[in-house]
Scaffold this motif. Structure first.
Motif, PDB file in Angstrom:
ATOM      1  N   ARG A 142       0.833  -1.204   0.000  1.00 49.34           N
ATOM      2  CA  ARG A 142       0.000   0.000   0.000  1.00 49.34           C
ATOM      3  C   ARG A 142       0.872   1.260   0.000  1.00 49.34           C
ATOM      4  NH1 ARG A 142      -3.235  -3.173   3.415  1.00 49.34           N
ATOM      5  NH2 ARG A 142      -2.343  -2.251   5.287  1.00 49.34           N
ATOM      6  N   ILE A 143       1.938   1.239   0.783  1.00 54.22           N
ATOM      7  CA  ILE A 143       2.859   2.382   0.824  1.00 54.22           C
ATOM      8  C   ILE A 143       3.477   2.605  -0.551  1.00 54.22           C
ATOM      9  CG2 ILE A 143       5.075   3.198   1.745  1.00 54.22           C
ATOM     10  CD1 ILE A 143       4.279   1.782   4.407  1.00 54.22           C
ATOM     11  N   ILE A 144       3.915   1.548  -1.189  1.00 54.54           N
ATOM     12  CA  ILE A 144       4.518   1.670  -2.525  1.00 54.54           C
ATOM     13  C   ILE A 144       3.496   2.172  -3.524  1.00 54.54           C
ATOM     14  CG2 ILE A 144       5.492   0.336  -4.441  1.00 54.54           C
ATOM     15  CD1 ILE A 144       6.833  -1.434  -2.257  1.00 54.54           C
ATOM     16  N   ALA A 145       2.277   1.654  -3.463  1.00 50.65           N
ATOM     17  CA  ALA A 145       1.224   2.104  -4.379  1.00 50.65           C
ATOM     18  C   ALA A 145       0.921   3.590  -4.160  1.00 50.65           C
ATOM     19  CB  ALA A 145      -0.040   1.271  -4.195  1.00 50.65           C
ATOM     20  N   ASP A 146       0.875   4.019  -2.911  1.00 51.45           N
ATOM     21  CA  ASP A 146       0.652   5.438  -2.609  1.00 51.45           C
ATOM     22  C   ASP A 146       1.773   6.305  -3.143  1.00 51.45           C
ATOM     23  OD1 ASP A 146      -1.715   4.823  -1.342  1.00 51.45           O
ATOM     24  OD2 ASP A 146      -0.897   4.966   0.691  1.00 51.45           O
ATOM     25  N   MET A 147       2.983   5.828  -3.046  1.00 53.71           N
ATOM     26  CA  MET A 147       4.132   6.582  -3.566  1.00 53.71           C
ATOM     27  C   MET A 147       4.047   6.724  -5.084  1.00 53.71           C
ATOM     28  SD  MET A 147       7.169   5.006  -1.164  1.00 53.71           S
ATOM     29  CE  MET A 147       8.483   5.703  -2.123  1.00 53.71           C
ATOM     30  N   LYS A 148       3.590   5.694  -5.774  1.00 50.06           N
ATOM     31  CA  LYS A 148       3.474   5.734  -7.226  1.00 50.06           C
ATOM     32  C   LYS A 148       2.371   6.719  -7.648  1.00 50.06           C
ATOM     33  CE  LYS A 148       5.255   1.151  -8.272  1.00 50.06           C
ATOM     34  NZ  LYS A 148       4.946  -0.170  -8.807  1.00 50.06           N
ATOM     35  N   ILE A 149       1.310   6.766  -6.867  1.00 46.95           N
ATOM     36  CA  ILE A 149       0.208   7.693  -7.175  1.00 46.95           C
ATOM     37  C   ILE A 149       0.682   9.133  -7.043  1.00 46.95           C
ATOM     38  CG2 ILE A 149      -2.026   8.532  -6.342  1.00 46.95           C
ATOM     39  CD1 ILE A 149      -2.687   5.603  -5.623  1.00 46.95           C
ATOM     40  N   LYS A 150       1.485   9.412  -6.021  1.00 44.43           N
ATOM     41  CA  LYS A 150       1.974  10.762  -5.776  1.00 44.43           C
ATOM     42  C   LYS A 150       2.950  11.231  -6.865  1.00 44.43           C
ATOM     43  CE  LYS A 150       1.326  10.582  -0.809  1.00 44.43           C
ATOM     44  NZ  LYS A 150       1.964  10.583   0.498  1.00 44.43           N
TER      45      LYS A 150
END
Length: 79
Positions: A70-78
């Protein structure tokens, strides 16, 4: 033959199969037998005292992995 000698002999045979044996020389059944015998002579202790403890550790690992994803996915979205 002592236990240590047998362990050394098994390890030498396994080394041959892993590092030197050609496809024609490789004997899956023999390797399985050697590994089984080695486990009888010198078992590797499991880090868990029970199946329940192992299962608990597994689910904790899964939860941590999902959190990381989830953290990695959030970073990619940002980005």
């Amino acid at each position: 033959m002592t236990k240590e000698e047998e362990i050394r002999m098994i390890n030498e045979k396994l080394d041959f199969y892993v590092m030197e044996a050609s496809d024609e020389e490789f004997d899956t059944e023999e390797v399985r037998k050697l590994v089984k015998r080695l486990d009888e002579l010198d078992p590797i202790p499991l880090p868990w005292k029970s199946d329940e403890e192992a299962l608990k550790d597994f689910w904790e690992y899964c939860e941590e992995r999902q959190r990381e994803e989830r953290i990695i996915a959030d970073m990619k979205i940002k980005d």
